[in-house]
Design a protein around this motif. Structure first.
Motif, PDB file in Angstrom:
ATOM      1  N   ARG A   5      -4.866  52.564  46.695  1.00 14.65           N
ATOM      2  CA  ARG A   5      -5.156  52.717  45.268  1.00 14.65           C
ATOM      3  C   ARG A   5      -3.956  52.225  44.453  1.00 14.65           C
ATOM      4  NH1 ARG A   5      -8.436  57.847  43.885  1.00 14.65           N
ATOM      5  NH2 ARG A   5     -10.024  56.498  44.777  1.00 14.65           N
ATOM      6  N   TRP A   6      -4.204  51.392  43.443  1.00 10.44           N
ATOM      7  CA  TRP A   6      -3.127  50.822  42.629  1.00 10.44           C
ATOM      8  C   TRP A   6      -3.181  51.451  41.238  1.00 10.44           C
ATOM      9  CZ3 TRP A   6       0.096  47.766  45.347  1.00 10.44           C
ATOM     10  CH2 TRP A   6      -0.381  47.297  46.567  1.00 10.44           C
ATOM     11  N   ILE A   7      -2.037  51.727  40.668  1.00  5.19           N
ATOM     12  CA  ILE A   7      -2.005  52.390  39.356  1.00  5.19           C
ATOM     13  C   ILE A   7      -1.625  51.344  38.306  1.00  5.19           C
ATOM     14  CG2 ILE A   7      -0.973  54.257  38.028  1.00  5.19           C
ATOM     15  CD1 ILE A   7      -1.232  55.901  40.519  1.00  5.19           C
ATOM     16  N   ALA A   8      -2.589  51.017  37.445  1.00  3.68           N
ATOM     17  CA  ALA A   8      -2.402  49.911  36.491  1.00  3.68           C
ATOM     18  C   ALA A   8      -1.271  50.199  35.511  1.00  3.68           C
ATOM     19  CB  ALA A   8      -3.698  49.682  35.726  1.00  3.68           C
ATOM     20  N   ASP A   9      -0.550  49.118  35.167  1.00 10.21           N
ATOM     21  CA  ASP A   9       0.498  49.237  34.140  1.00 10.21           C
ATOM     22  C   ASP A   9      -0.095  48.961  32.748  1.00 10.21           C
ATOM     23  OD1 ASP A   9       2.968  49.551  35.865  1.00 10.21           O
ATOM     24  OD2 ASP A   9       2.064  47.761  36.732  1.00 10.21           O
ATOM     25  N   LYS A  10      -1.153  48.145  32.718  1.00  7.57           N
ATOM     26  CA  LYS A  10      -1.797  47.801  31.439  1.00  7.57           C
ATOM     27  C   LYS A  10      -3.301  47.739  31.696  1.00  7.57           C
ATOM     28  CE  LYS A  10      -0.904  43.829  29.864  1.00  7.57           C
ATOM     29  NZ  LYS A  10      -0.541  42.502  29.356  1.00  7.57           N
ATOM     30  N   TRP A  11      -4.105  48.101  30.722  1.00  8.85           N
ATOM     31  CA  TRP A  11      -5.559  47.999  30.944  1.00  8.85           C
ATOM     32  C   TRP A  11      -6.291  47.997  29.607  1.00  8.85           C
ATOM     33  CZ3 TRP A  11      -2.656  52.371  31.951  1.00  8.85           C
ATOM     34  CH2 TRP A  11      -2.913  53.478  31.141  1.00  8.85           C
ATOM     35  N   ASP A  12      -7.554  47.483  29.689  1.00  9.66           N
ATOM     36  CA  ASP A  12      -8.469  47.641  28.549  1.00  9.66           C
ATOM     37  C   ASP A  12      -9.822  47.993  29.161  1.00  9.66           C
ATOM     38  OD1 ASP A  12      -8.426  44.049  28.265  1.00  9.66           O
ATOM     39  OD2 ASP A  12      -9.731  45.320  29.483  1.00  9.66           O
ATOM     40  N   GLU A  13     -10.895  47.898  28.381  1.00 11.27           N
ATOM     41  CA  GLU A  13     -12.161  48.421  28.936  1.00 11.27           C
ATOM     42  C   GLU A  13     -12.712  47.523  30.042  1.00 11.27           C
ATOM     43  OE1 GLU A  13     -11.710  47.520  25.868  1.00 11.27           O
ATOM     44  OE2 GLU A  13     -12.819  45.616  25.876  1.00 11.27           O
ATOM     45  N   ALA A  14     -12.182  46.302  30.184  1.00  7.88           N
ATOM     46  CA  ALA A  14     -12.798  45.424  31.208  1.00  7.88           C
ATOM     47  C   ALA A  14     -11.801  44.957  32.266  1.00  7.88           C
ATOM     48  CB  ALA A  14     -13.388  44.189  30.527  1.00  7.88           C
ATOM     49  N   THR A  15     -10.504  45.059  31.938  1.00  6.47           N
ATOM     50  CA  THR A  15      -9.527  44.529  32.920  1.00  6.47           C
ATOM     51  C   THR A  15      -8.374  45.521  33.093  1.00  6.47           C
ATOM     52  OG1 THR A  15      -8.120  43.492  31.261  1.00  6.47           O
ATOM     53  CG2 THR A  15      -9.984  42.171  32.101  1.00  6.47           C
ATOM     54  N   ALA A  16      -7.616  45.293  34.162  1.00  4.01           N
ATOM     55  CA  ALA A  16      -6.400  46.107  34.386  1.00  4.01           C
ATOM     56  C   ALA A  16      -5.357  45.176  34.997  1.00  4.01           C
ATOM     57  CB  ALA A  16      -6.695  47.270  35.318  1.00  4.01           C
ATOM     58  N   THR A  17      -4.087  45.445  34.713  1.00  9.73           N
ATOM     59  CA  THR A  17      -3.028  44.564  35.195  1.00  9.73           C
ATOM     60  C   THR A  17      -1.924  45.360  35.854  1.00  9.73           C
ATOM     61  OG1 THR A  17      -3.481  43.059  33.368  1.00  9.73           O
ATOM     62  CG2 THR A  17      -1.351  42.793  34.487  1.00  9.73           C
ATOM     63  N   LEU A  18      -1.519  44.864  37.055  1.00 12.72           N
ATOM     64  CA  LEU A  18      -0.312  45.395  37.704  1.00 12.72           C
ATOM     65  C   LEU A  18       0.825  44.463  37.327  1.00 12.72           C
ATOM     66  CD1 LEU A  18      -1.240  46.170  41.440  1.00 12.72           C
ATOM     67  CD2 LEU A  18      -1.409  47.662  39.445  1.00 12.72           C
ATOM     68  N   LYS A  19       1.990  45.049  37.113  1.00 13.87           N
ATOM     69  CA  LYS A  19       3.138  44.200  36.811  1.00 13.87           C
ATOM     70  C   LYS A  19       4.299  44.607  37.707  1.00 13.87           C
ATOM     71  CE  LYS A  19       3.925  43.857  32.306  1.00 13.87           C
ATOM     72  NZ  LYS A  19       3.622  42.497  31.831  1.00 13.87           N
ATOM     73  N   GLY A  20       5.344  43.770  37.772  1.00 12.66           N
ATOM     74  CA  GLY A  20       6.582  44.158  38.463  1.00 12.66           C
ATOM     75  C   GLY A  20       6.397  44.416  39.958  1.00 12.66           C
ATOM     76  N   ALA A  21       7.004  45.503  40.454  1.00 20.89           N
ATOM     77  CA  ALA A  21       7.094  45.751  41.903  1.00 20.89           C
ATOM     78  C   ALA A  21       5.725  45.830  42.577  1.00 20.89           C
ATOM     79  CB  ALA A  21       7.871  47.047  42.151  1.00 20.89           C
ATOM     80  N   GLN A  22       4.786  46.517  41.922  1.00 22.14           N
ATOM     81  CA  GLN A  22       3.450  46.637  42.547  1.00 22.14           C
ATOM     82  C   GLN A  22       2.804  45.260  42.673  1.00 22.14           C
ATOM     83  OE1 GLN A  22       0.869  50.336  41.704  1.00 22.14           O
ATOM     84  NE2 GLN A  22       1.768  49.823  39.732  1.00 22.14           N
TER      85      GLN A  22
END
Ligand code: SAM
Length: 249
Positions: A5-22
């Motif tokens: 399971r990945w914990i998003a750094d940024k998101w909206d109602e249709a997308t999510a983004t991982l940034k940095g180390a993850q």
């Protein structure tokens, strides 16, 4: 097969983004590609997702993995339990934070008790970010939909005196008449259909000072026992959470 399971750094109602180390881990270690499926936590909700775009260097120069959110899945939030942990040897503390996260703690409040070793009290503030990283990684590993809050270290006396709507239990090795289990059964019965919110306070390696026991008592913290043996602080923290989890979940 259980997906990590990945914990998003940024998101909206249709997308999510991982940034940095993850994101870097996904790109460089897992060699992920567009189309790969994953479970992503966005705003405390879990979504079945698909990798849409991979950037080695996003706008701010760090790696990014962008997902399309496909469908929300059953989330396993933590328990409404705060662990008030008197600061003790950092390696044992880190182990306790990782295990408490796996057991579902909602937040950890590191506190400086009278018998907290001075050098640990002084160094604690510098450790908090590391403790937060440990909680994040343990949340992912245990497939939680939330990450426990790790508060900044505070004085025990300030925490004890602060008002709270939660049922406050202090793990007291000298307590003989009330067990944690017995106290919890009463709390659960009184809460009816509601999920009771708890605080569990664990003393330092040197134990509670008499004036701390008096202050806790004066501020409505109920002393409870985990049995006749003296447990290490980290053992007591995990044992207490295991008892709570077995009765609340
Ligand atoms: N006073 C202890 C001694 O005599 O060695 C030292 C404290 S113990 C290592 C650390 C903390 O774990 C205690 O302050 C208490 O919060 C918790 N604890 C340990 N054993 C316990 C028990 N049997 N029941 C409830 N809490 C316990």
């Amino acid at each position: 097969m259980t997906r990590r399971r990945w914990i998003a750094d940024k998101w909206d109602e249709a997308t999510a983004t991982l940034k940095g180390a993850q994101a870097e881990h996904m790109i460089r270690v897992l060699r992920t590609l567009p189309g790969v499926e994953a479970d992503v936590v966005a705003g405390g909700r879990v979504f079945h997702s698909v990798v849409a775009r991979i950037l080695d260097e996003g706008q701010d120069g760090t790696a990014e993995v962008r997902f399309n959110l496909v469908a929300e899945v059953e989330a396993e939030p933590g328990m409404p339990v705060t662990l008030v942990m008197s600061i003790f040897k950092f390696d044992h503390m880190e182990w306790a934070i990782e295990k408490a996260t796996e057991l579902g703690v909602a937040s950890v409040a590191p506190v400086i008790a009278r018998r907290t070793e001075k050098h640990l009290a002084l160094a604690a503030m510098k450790r908090v970010e590391r403790w937060r990283r440990i909680a994040l990684e343990a949340s992912q590993q245990s497939r939680r939909s939330d990450v426990p809050v790790i508060h900044d270290p505070a004085k025990l006396t300030d925490h004890v005196k602060a008002t709270s709507h939660r049922k406050r239990l202090v793990l007291a090795e000298q307590e003989r008449s009330t067990t944690l289990r017995g106290a919890l059964a009463e709390v659960i019965a009184a809460a009816g259909a509601e999920m009771p919110e708890l605080e569990l306070a664990i003393g330092p390696e040197g134990g509670w000072a008499p004036e701390e026991e008096a202050l806790l008592d004066a501020h409505g913290w109920q002393a409870v026992s985990l049995g006749p043996r003296i447990l290490r602080a980290e053992t007591a923290a995990i044992a207490a959470l295991a008892v709570v989890a077995s009765m609340l979940e």
